[in-house]
Design a protein around this motif. Structure first.
Motif, PDB file in Angstrom:
ATOM      1  N   VAL A 239       9.256 -11.619 -28.220  1.00  0.00           N
ATOM      2  CA  VAL A 239       8.949 -11.793 -26.828  1.00  0.00           C
ATOM      3  C   VAL A 239       7.247 -12.104 -26.994  1.00  0.00           C
ATOM      4  O   VAL A 239       6.634 -11.353 -27.542  1.00  0.00           O
ATOM      5  N   ARG A 240       6.962 -12.987 -26.390  1.00  0.00           N
ATOM      6  CA  ARG A 240       5.343 -13.225 -26.339  1.00  0.00           C
ATOM      7  C   ARG A 240       5.083 -13.427 -24.648  1.00  0.00           C
ATOM      8  O   ARG A 240       5.521 -14.426 -24.297  1.00  0.00           O
ATOM      9  N   THR A 241       4.068 -12.507 -24.127  1.00  0.00           N
ATOM     10  CA  THR A 241       3.699 -12.753 -22.817  1.00  0.00           C
ATOM     11  C   THR A 241       2.418 -12.964 -22.428  1.00  0.00           C
ATOM     12  O   THR A 241       1.332 -12.429 -23.493  1.00  0.00           O
ATOM     13  N   ASP A 242       1.898 -13.408 -21.334  1.00  0.00           N
ATOM     14  CA  ASP A 242       0.630 -14.305 -21.069  1.00  0.00           C
ATOM     15  C   ASP A 242       0.477 -14.181 -19.831  1.00  0.00           C
ATOM     16  O   ASP A 242       1.420 -14.565 -19.029  1.00  0.00           O
ATOM     17  N   LEU A 243      -0.566 -14.226 -19.359  1.00  0.00           N
ATOM     18  CA  LEU A 243      -0.830 -14.489 -17.406  1.00  0.00           C
ATOM     19  C   LEU A 243      -1.786 -15.925 -17.692  1.00  0.00           C
ATOM     20  O   LEU A 243      -2.985 -16.120 -18.270  1.00  0.00           O
ATOM     21  N   VAL A 244      -1.191 -17.059 -17.370  1.00  0.00           N
ATOM     22  CA  VAL A 244      -1.864 -18.185 -17.351  1.00  0.00           C
ATOM     23  C   VAL A 244      -1.607 -19.193 -16.094  1.00  0.00           C
ATOM     24  O   VAL A 244      -0.756 -18.657 -15.131  1.00  0.00           O
ATOM     25  N   PRO A 245      -2.609 -19.951 -15.797  1.00  0.00           N
ATOM     26  CA  PRO A 245      -2.243 -20.600 -14.468  1.00  0.00           C
ATOM     27  C   PRO A 245      -1.342 -21.695 -14.649  1.00  0.00           C
ATOM     28  O   PRO A 245      -0.975 -22.211 -15.779  1.00  0.00           O
TER      29      PRO A 245
ATOM     30  N   ALA B 268      -2.244 -17.976 -11.069  1.00  0.00           N
ATOM     31  CA  ALA B 268      -1.976 -17.289 -12.429  1.00  0.00           C
ATOM     32  C   ALA B 268      -0.434 -16.626 -12.137  1.00  0.00           C
ATOM     33  O   ALA B 268      -0.155 -16.144 -11.144  1.00  0.00           O
TER      34      ALA B 268
ATOM     35  N   PRO C 176       4.639 -13.344 -10.091  1.00  0.00           N
ATOM     36  CA  PRO C 176       4.323 -11.927 -10.302  1.00  0.00           C
ATOM     37  C   PRO C 176       4.273 -11.303  -8.813  1.00  0.00           C
ATOM     38  O   PRO C 176       4.489 -10.034  -8.824  1.00  0.00           O
TER      39      PRO C 176
ATOM     40  N   THR D 133       6.944  -7.554 -13.808  1.00  0.00           N
ATOM     41  CA  THR D 133       7.503  -7.452 -15.316  1.00  0.00           C
ATOM     42  C   THR D 133       6.638  -6.644 -16.031  1.00  0.00           C
ATOM     43  O   THR D 133       5.457  -6.847 -16.348  1.00  0.00           O
ATOM     44  N   THR D 134       7.408  -5.447 -16.513  1.00  0.00           N
ATOM     45  CA  THR D 134       6.741  -4.482 -17.760  1.00  0.00           C
ATOM     46  C   THR D 134       7.209  -4.955 -18.950  1.00  0.00           C
ATOM     47  O   THR D 134       8.380  -5.123 -18.941  1.00  0.00           O
ATOM     48  N   VAL D 135       6.325  -5.071 -19.762  1.00  0.00           N
ATOM     49  CA  VAL D 135       6.838  -5.405 -21.193  1.00  0.00           C
ATOM     50  C   VAL D 135       6.326  -4.314 -21.936  1.00  0.00           C
ATOM     51  O   VAL D 135       5.173  -3.619 -21.866  1.00  0.00           O
TER      52      VAL D 135
ATOM     53  N   THR E   6       2.643  -2.920 -20.868  1.00  0.00           N
ATOM     54  CA  THR E   6       2.015  -3.840 -20.168  1.00  0.00           C
ATOM     55  C   THR E   6       2.292  -4.142 -18.610  1.00  0.00           C
ATOM     56  O   THR E   6       3.745  -4.353 -18.708  1.00  0.00           O
TER      57      THR E   6
ATOM     58  N   VAL F 200       0.521 -10.439 -25.374  1.00  0.00           N
ATOM     59  CA  VAL F 200       1.487  -9.464 -25.925  1.00  0.00           C
ATOM     60  C   VAL F 200       2.463  -9.914 -26.731  1.00  0.00           C
ATOM     61  O   VAL F 200       3.359 -10.682 -26.158  1.00  0.00           O
TER      62      VAL F 200
ATOM     63  N   VAL G   6       5.727  -9.409 -29.543  1.00  0.00           N
ATOM     64  CA  VAL G   6       6.634  -8.260 -29.663  1.00  0.00           C
ATOM     65  C   VAL G   6       7.859  -8.796 -30.668  1.00  0.00           C
ATOM     66  O   VAL G   6       8.280  -9.915 -30.393  1.00  0.00           O
TER      67      VAL G   6
END
Lengths: 257, 257
Positions: free
Chosen positions: A191-197, A213, A239, A244-246, B193, B246, B248
């Motif tokens: 899993v890979r998470t990110d905050l993006v426009p 975002a 959001p 979402t909590t990772v 996160t 992030v 994982v």
DNA sequence: GAGTGGTCTAGACCACTAC
DNA sequence: TAGTGGTCTAGACCACTCC
């Protein structure tokens, strides 16, 4: 300037620091603290009149509460106490979005936008171990929580997984449940998470104005037993609808050694 | 309404869908696409005059670009092309924020706000394995990227780790480097996160107006060899300054089985 | 048709930065 | 002192929802 934010002369430096709209926002936030999700709030005009400010200031206060995920606003309807569903993402867990939403107390629903056999990137080929083939089934979906748009997903499946896969995928329903019905045990392995426009086309699907975002996630799902890659894809999540909590690492928080 | 957003009669339904401020924002975004970070942009008044809109509309456009992390604005100074440093967080990696910033091409700096021996929660006691003791060293820090406030951290250390730990922590500098200088190999073993509205006191430290959403992270750091807990804590990060990713799971993306 | 939030205008004062 | 972004006002029109 209204009276409430204009204290007596000589007190300015001590008090009148915060702007009017933040004061109104904080007052309203306190007021609605214990109201249930979905409860209707005063309109911008009501709030403006009641607090003795212009409509734009009342509006700014509402927008501040929207940024805090405390308030949801719908054009033509009004402002309401927001609900933000808490969803936990962990590696090794079941990838079912429907199940996660249900566990969090929400009502999930899905809408398939598109199923097609498409050429995929080298990266997707490698992840799905397509050696030789260069196409896969691509599924675009809209995910809802209690009827609210929460997420847009684009997923790629290897073609040979089960017979008539594209047909089955097009019918909607949980992809995880579908895979399980064929004996697979799908688990997130990456899993890979990110905050993006949010990209423009996704913004339209999520019914967002502009390109604020959003949480962007890429993931890989494999079979727990065999390690067979079952799917990979990415998603964009609102959001304000979902928190979402990772979580990464041992569950016991430092006691697992 | 200005000419540019008022197409000829009969074309309205086909074209004039997007609002003026978004059109201005998109135009400006295109214009500055290739400008280097830090480059100064037109002021609100300039933009308003140039595009034939009111200042508030020009302002709304600038704010939209701020939400996209494309523009940074400073009161009294002006608007500038933004820079958003990309930082990757992984379990098992070194927890050094300074090193991560430097690797991403930024100049890190730190400011210790406070070091104190405090009573800690049961949870922190368990994580740090304080059995018996109920206090630990608490360190509050501000982290900067190229002089910009990026993050606020609160960290707890067990007291007996090394002699005069509180004194050393108060001197600033990288906590990771400090631990390494005593022979430890600090590694993140647990990370969580979350995107949350920033608490009021943290908002002040991060110099944010209101309480917008920021990235909240809790983590545990242990010694790679012995599993000894070295620290735990949480932080709040400005998403406009730092883009935290992030990740994982296995690095090979599905090939590690 | 009444009420809602979304957008836009013109004008004003403020706090802050830089010179 | 001039220029910047931050806030605020009063008034207007719009698209939309609900009745």
């Amino acid at each position: 300037m209204n009276m409430q934010s204009s204290p007596g002369l000589g007190l300015r430096s001590a008090t009148a620091k915060t702007s009017t709209y933040l004061r109104v926002a904080n007052e309203l936030a306190e007021e609605i603290r214990d109201l249930p999700a979905g409860h209707q709030l005063p309109s911008e005009n009501e709030l403006a009149t009641r607090c003795g400010v212009s409509r734009l200031t009342a509006r700014a206060a509402m927008q501040e509460l929207e940024r805090r995920f405390v308030v949801t606003r719908v054009r033509g309807r009004g402002s309401f106490v927001a609900r933000r569903l808490e969803i936990l993402t962990r590696v090794g867990s079941s990838p079912s979005w429907s199940e996660a939403v249900r566990q969090a107390g929400g009502q999930p629903s899905l809408r398939v936008l598109n199923v097609a056999e498409v050429d995929v990137s080298d990266e997707v080929c490698r992840i799905l171990r397509l050696d030789g083939q260069s196409t896969a089934f691509q599924v675009d979906r809209l995910c809802y929580v209690d009827g609210l748009i929460a997420e847009v997903t684009r997923t790629w499946f290897p073609k040979g997984l089960v017979p008539r896969l594209d047909d089955l995928l097009g019918r909607g329903g949980s992809q995880t449940v579908l895979l399980e019905s064929f004996g697979f045990a799908p688990r997130k392995t990456w899993v890979r998470t990110d905050l993006v426009p949010v990209p423009g086309e996704v913004a339209r699907l999520l019914e967002l104005e502009g390109q604020p975002a959003v949480l962007h996630t890429a993931s890989i799902v494999e079979d727990a037993e065999t390690g067979t890659p079952l799917l990979t894809g990415e998603s964009w999540m609102r959001p304000d609808v979902v928190r979402t909590t990772v979580e990464v690492g041992v569950e016991t928080k430092g006691e697992g050694h």
